[in-house]
Design an enzyme around this catalytic site. Structure first.
Site: not given
Length: 172
Positions: A14, A61, A87
């Site tokens: 991102h 994001r 994550e």
């Protein structure tokens, strides 16, 4: 699609996020991130890879990055927003890519560090040109992407099985 044809995997981090007082998952892009996402989209479009599928983290994001980048593509691929990317470890990202059906030839995965960089470091067994050196010098900053090829089925992806074809990162 034939499994004899090389598959393409693009790992796309991102763009630069802002740091407002919100939960990490909800952080939006910063002004620079919005600009870099569009530039990265143009560079991805220039690769000429006809993406069948985009796998995008559900974080704000990453969704914003993809929305801006894909506007630069001649044809929008199917997009799946996948919670497991947020994550994720490199091993978890490999497991996700191993699930891809054989009729999917080319995938762009929009995610986060450290998982994206970790995956980009472990899947190539080979590299073309100076792509590995450039990636090693720059790391995987916001809005960077790496392009890989994979021979065989998605189930064959594991550390050392891909070829790093290209790497791009925005200038600071």
């Amino acid at each position: 699609m034939s499994v004899a044809e090389p598959r393409r995997i693009v790992l796309f981090r991102h763009a630069k996020a802002d740091w407002p007082q919100v939960a990490d998952h909800e952080r939006p892009l910063a002004d620079r991130g919005r600009k870099d996402a569009a530039v990265a989209g143009r560079r991805l479009a220039d690769t000429g890879i006809p993406f069948d599928l985009a796998l995008c983290s559900t974080a704000t994001r990453t969704r914003e990055t993809w929305k801006l980048a894909v506007q630069e593509f001649p044809q929008r691929p199917k997009t799946v927003y996948e919670e497991r990317i947020y994550e994720a470890t490199p091993g978890e990202l490999i497991a996700l890519l191993n699930e891809m059906p054989d009729d999917v030839q080319n995938v762009v995965l929009i995610g986060h560090n450290p998982g994206i960089q970790g995956l980009a470091e472990i899947i190539p067994g080979r590299a073309e040109g100076d792509a590995r050196d450039r990636m090693g010098r720059r790391g995987f900053p916001a809005a960077a992407f790496a392009v890989f090829s994979l021979d065989g089925s998605w189930k064959a992806l594991e550390p050392g099985t891909a070829t790093l074809l290209d790497y791009w990162a925005p200038t600071e």
